[in-house]
Write an enzyme that holds these catalytic residues in place. Structure first.
Site, PDB file in Angstrom:
ATOM      1  N   CYS A  40      -5.325  57.529 -97.268  1.00  0.00           N
ATOM      2  CA  CYS A  40      -4.618  56.794 -96.219  1.00  0.00           C
ATOM      3  C   CYS A  40      -4.227  57.738 -95.094  1.00  0.00           C
ATOM      4  CB  CYS A  40      -3.368  56.141 -96.807  1.00  0.00           C
ATOM      5  SG  CYS A  40      -2.278  55.487 -95.536  1.00  0.00           S
ATOM      6  N   CYS A  65      -0.199  58.123 -94.863  1.00  0.00           N
ATOM      7  CA  CYS A  65       0.628  58.715 -95.929  1.00  0.00           C
ATOM      8  C   CYS A  65       1.028  60.152 -95.574  1.00  0.00           C
ATOM      9  CB  CYS A  65      -0.139  58.708 -97.248  1.00  0.00           C
ATOM     10  SG  CYS A  65      -0.023  57.134 -98.131  1.00  0.00           S
ATOM     11  N   HIS A  73       3.253  54.173 -99.636  1.00  0.00           N
ATOM     12  CA  HIS A  73       2.051  53.423 -99.275  1.00  0.00           C
ATOM     13  C   HIS A  73       2.081  51.997 -99.830  1.00  0.00           C
ATOM     14  CE1 HIS A  73      -2.217  53.173 -98.130  1.00  0.00           C
ATOM     15  NE2 HIS A  73      -2.403  52.512 -99.262  1.00  0.00           N
ATOM     16  N   ASN A  84       1.352  44.319 -87.162  1.00  0.00           N
ATOM     17  CA  ASN A  84       0.230  43.509 -87.613  1.00  0.00           C
ATOM     18  C   ASN A  84       0.154  43.696 -89.106  1.00  0.00           C
ATOM     19  OD1 ASN A  84      -1.240  42.040 -85.845  1.00  0.00           O
ATOM     20  ND2 ASN A  84      -2.548  43.746 -85.226  1.00  0.00           N
ATOM     21  N   CYS A 115      -5.427  44.023 -89.532  1.00  0.00           N
ATOM     22  CA  CYS A 115      -4.678  45.256 -89.770  1.00  0.00           C
ATOM     23  C   CYS A 115      -5.534  46.184 -90.609  1.00  0.00           C
ATOM     24  CB  CYS A 115      -3.358  44.961 -90.468  1.00  0.00           C
ATOM     25  SG  CYS A 115      -2.472  46.459 -90.896  1.00  0.00           S
ATOM     26  N   SER A 116      -5.676  47.424 -90.133  1.00  0.00           N
ATOM     27  CA  SER A 116      -6.649  48.324 -90.730  1.00  0.00           C
ATOM     28  C   SER A 116      -6.132  48.995 -91.993  1.00  0.00           C
ATOM     29  CB  SER A 116      -7.034  49.383 -89.693  1.00  0.00           C
ATOM     30  OG  SER A 116      -5.865  50.028 -89.214  1.00  0.00           O
ATOM     31  N   HIS A 121      -0.636  50.446 -95.545  1.00  0.00           N
ATOM     32  CA  HIS A 121       0.568  51.285 -95.453  1.00  0.00           C
ATOM     33  C   HIS A 121       1.547  50.621 -94.460  1.00  0.00           C
ATOM     34  CE1 HIS A 121       2.344  55.404 -95.986  1.00  0.00           C
ATOM     35  NE2 HIS A 121       3.144  54.836 -95.104  1.00  0.00           N
ATOM     36  N   HIS A 159       3.505  49.802 -91.564  1.00  0.00           N
ATOM     37  CA  HIS A 159       3.604  50.434 -90.242  1.00  0.00           C
ATOM     38  C   HIS A 159       3.544  49.383 -89.143  1.00  0.00           C
ATOM     39  CE1 HIS A 159      -0.729  49.734 -90.504  1.00  0.00           C
ATOM     40  NE2 HIS A 159      -0.774  49.853 -89.187  1.00  0.00           N
ATOM     41  N   GLN A 166       3.442  49.135 -84.494  1.00  0.00           N
ATOM     42  CA  GLN A 166       3.013  49.852 -83.302  1.00  0.00           C
ATOM     43  C   GLN A 166       3.959  49.549 -82.142  1.00  0.00           C
ATOM     44  OE1 GLN A 166      -1.151  49.950 -82.190  1.00  0.00           O
ATOM     45  NE2 GLN A 166      -1.721  48.837 -84.045  1.00  0.00           N
ATOM     46  N   GLU A 190       8.027  34.653 -70.271  1.00  0.00           N
ATOM     47  CA  GLU A 190       9.361  34.456 -70.866  1.00  0.00           C
ATOM     48  C   GLU A 190      10.453  34.942 -69.904  1.00  0.00           C
ATOM     49  OE1 GLU A 190       9.773  35.971 -74.831  1.00  0.00           O
ATOM     50  OE2 GLU A 190       8.306  34.561 -75.653  1.00  0.00           O
ATOM     51  N   HIS A 216       9.444  37.207 -82.833  1.00  0.00           N
ATOM     52  CA  HIS A 216       8.466  36.173 -83.197  1.00  0.00           C
ATOM     53  C   HIS A 216       7.722  36.607 -84.454  1.00  0.00           C
ATOM     54  CE1 HIS A 216       8.614  33.961 -79.354  1.00  0.00           C
ATOM     55  NE2 HIS A 216       8.593  35.116 -78.728  1.00  0.00           N
ATOM     56  N   LYS A 258      -5.258  29.002 -90.652  1.00  0.00           N
ATOM     57  CA  LYS A 258      -5.325  28.100 -89.497  1.00  0.00           C
ATOM     58  C   LYS A 258      -6.250  28.736 -88.461  1.00  0.00           C
ATOM     59  CE  LYS A 258      -3.897  25.549 -85.880  1.00  0.00           C
ATOM     60  NZ  LYS A 258      -4.287  24.168 -85.679  1.00  0.00           N
ATOM     61  N   TYR A 318     -10.566  22.954 -79.575  1.00  0.00           N
ATOM     62  CA  TYR A 318      -9.561  22.399 -78.660  1.00  0.00           C
ATOM     63  C   TYR A 318      -8.513  23.451 -78.289  1.00  0.00           C
ATOM     64  CZ  TYR A 318      -6.033  19.231 -76.775  1.00  0.00           C
ATOM     65  OH  TYR A 318      -5.131  18.627 -75.959  1.00  0.00           O
TER      66      TYR A 318
HETATM   67  P1  H2U Z   1      -3.140  48.459 -87.141  1.00  0.00           P
HETATM   68  O1  H2U Z   1      -1.651  48.342 -87.040  1.00  0.00           O
HETATM   69  O2  H2U Z   1      -3.845  47.363 -86.397  1.00  0.00           O
HETATM   70  O3  H2U Z   1      -3.619  48.630 -88.527  1.00  0.00           O
HETATM   71  O4  H2U Z   1      -3.546  49.803 -86.391  1.00  0.00           O
HETATM   72  C1  H2U Z   1      -3.132  51.073 -86.814  1.00  0.00           C
HETATM   73  C2  H2U Z   1      -3.191  51.998 -85.618  1.00  0.00           C
HETATM   74  O5  H2U Z   1      -3.294  53.342 -86.064  1.00  0.00           O
HETATM   75  C3  H2U Z   1      -4.388  51.741 -84.712  1.00  0.00           C
HETATM   76  O6  H2U Z   1      -3.883  51.382 -83.434  1.00  0.00           O
HETATM   77  C4  H2U Z   1      -4.079  54.065 -85.160  1.00  0.00           C
HETATM   78  C5  H2U Z   1      -5.112  53.068 -84.670  1.00  0.00           C
HETATM   79  O7  H2U Z   1      -5.515  53.391 -83.360  1.00  0.00           O
HETATM   80  N1  H2U Z   1      -4.639  55.224 -85.828  1.00  0.00           N
HETATM   81  C6  H2U Z   1      -4.256  56.489 -85.418  1.00  0.00           C
HETATM   82  O8  H2U Z   1      -3.518  56.626 -84.456  1.00  0.00           O
HETATM   83  N2  H2U Z   1      -4.711  57.584 -86.096  1.00  0.00           N
HETATM   84  C7  H2U Z   1      -5.582  57.526 -87.150  1.00  0.00           C
HETATM   85  O9  H2U Z   1      -5.920  58.541 -87.727  1.00  0.00           O
HETATM   86  C8  H2U Z   1      -6.137  56.223 -87.568  1.00  0.00           C
HETATM   87  C9  H2U Z   1      -5.545  55.012 -86.918  1.00  0.00           C
HETATM   88 ZN    ZN Z   2      -0.485  55.354 -97.008  1.00  0.00          ZN
END
Ligand code: H2U
Ligand code: ZN
Length: 344
Positions: free
Chosen positions: A49, A52, A113, A153, A160-161, A164, A166, A168, A182, A298, A311, A316
């Site tokens: 990860c 981590c 994690h 996300n 979401c990638s 862990h 987190h 942004q 708004e 939100h 969903k 539409y």
């Molecule tokens: P998500 O919240 O959509 O999973 O995105 C995680 C963010 O982490 C994503 O914007 C960043 C990606 O650019 N990232 C880093 O800054 N460093 C990394 O080593 C991998 C991902």
């Molecule tokens: Zn992790």
């Protein structure tokens, strides 16, 4: 008129948009796409990860052996700092562009994690809220930053990638479209009525709590009357607070409590770790007074009727306007019935 039976359009006073509500369609059979549930993660520390502690991120950076909340500048920032102001226009208003400058941060909520917001304790969530407050203030003080968007996300289904825990932060020179809408509607309300739109709304919801999910001393959770996503919710501080920096200690505690309770209810709705996009909307950091603004959160979750049925905003919705079947009142009733314990 029986509003639980008849198709109708609800107005969103925050954005000026409408949503078509079709409660009579609730019994429609589902033969569409079933999403696979991602496997539950149980590793406290995942060597693969990039969030981590102690692990290498993309590129050269190595995470420190952090405890609590860890913040770093996004290695793939969508916005870059120090981009000079500039614009282009074909002269006819058809090819219009403006350069944009900003800063993108990644906020790790915990070194663990295997946690989610729903599984974090009150102390851990308070640390996250305090980090958001600090970052909103720090980024907002930057003369070239006029809006700070804090978001999370959550879940593969939301793109979401990484599981862990987190979020942004994207902070930028201009106020993006949705917060700008708004801002405009809350300012107009303040000018017309002399009051704060979302505080008027809050009073209305408290007087007839059919859309209220829960409240604590300082915050309330509702399914907004104009919600678009099936289980969309909003968290609101009860006092007039334009942004995170105005929260008292009690309100910080209340916010952390509301975050935990909301996400645990979500997880228990379909007995699965619940995906969502969550974001904090607050006063722009452009130096304006914005006294019509009320801080709010939100939660926009994509699930419709189970952990695997999403969903779709297509057809539409993409071409005309948002639409939902289950009413906001029915969604609130379902969420009120959910436990606030960690069960998933
Ligand atoms: P998500 O919240 O959509 O999973 O995105 C995680 C963010 O982490 C994503 O914007 C960043 C990606 O650019 N990232 C880093 O800054 N460093 C990394 O080593 C991998 C991902
Ligand atoms: Zn992790």
């Amino acid at each position: 008129m029986n509003w639980n039976d008849v198709p109708h359009r609800r107005f969103n006073p925050l954005t000026g948009e409408s949503v078509l509500v079709s409660p009579h369609r609730n019994q429609r059979p589902w033969q569409g796409k079933i999403e696979n549930q991602p496997p539950a993660t149980s590793l406290r520390h995942d060597p693969n990860c990039y969030l981590c502690p102690g692990n290498q991120r993309a590129g050269q950076a190595v995470n420190p052996d952090y405890h609590g909340v860890f913040v770093f500048t996004n290695d793939f920032s969508a916005l870059l700092e120090g981009v000079p102001a500039g614009s282009r226009n074909d002269g006819n208003g058809l090819l219009v562009a403006e350069s944009e400058s900003g800063i993108c941060k990644v906020v790790c909520f915990s070194p663990r994690h295997d946690l989610t917001v729903a599984k974090m304790d009150q102390e851990g969530l308070m640390a996250v809220v305090k980090a958001w407050i600090r970052l909103y203030i720090e980024l907002g003080e930057h003369p070239d930053i006029h809006h700070v968007q804090i978001f999370e996300n959550r879940g593969e289904i939301m793109g979401c990638s990484n599981p862990h825990p987190h979020g942004q932060i994207w902070a930028q020179r201009t106020i993006p479209d949705l917060p700008a809408r708004e801002t405009k509607h809350q300012a107009a309300w303040k000018k017309d009525k002399g009051s704060v739109l979302l505080l008027d709304y809050l009073k209305l919801e408290q007087s007839n709590p059919e859309r209220v999910i829960f409240e604590n001393d300082t915050w309330i959770a509702v399914v907004p009357f104009w919600a678009v996503w099936p289980f969309e919710t909003m968290l609101l501080p009860k006092a007039h607070r334009r942004d995170l920096s105005e929260l008292s200690n009690d309100e910080i505690e209340g916010f952390a409590d509301a975050l935990g309770r909301m996400t645990r209810r979500f997880d228990n709705l379909f007995s699965a770790s619940f995906p969502y996009s969550m974001g904090i909307h607050q006063k722009p950091t452009d130096g304006g007074n914005h006294d019509g603004w009320q801080l709010h959160v939100h939660f926009l979750p994509p699930l419709l009727r189970s952990a695997t049925v999403k969903k779709f905003m297509v057809g539409y919705e993409m071409l005309a306007e948002s639409q939902r079947d289950i009413t906001a009142e029915q969604a609130a009733e379902r969420l009120r019935a959910c436990s606030e314990e960690v069960l998933v």
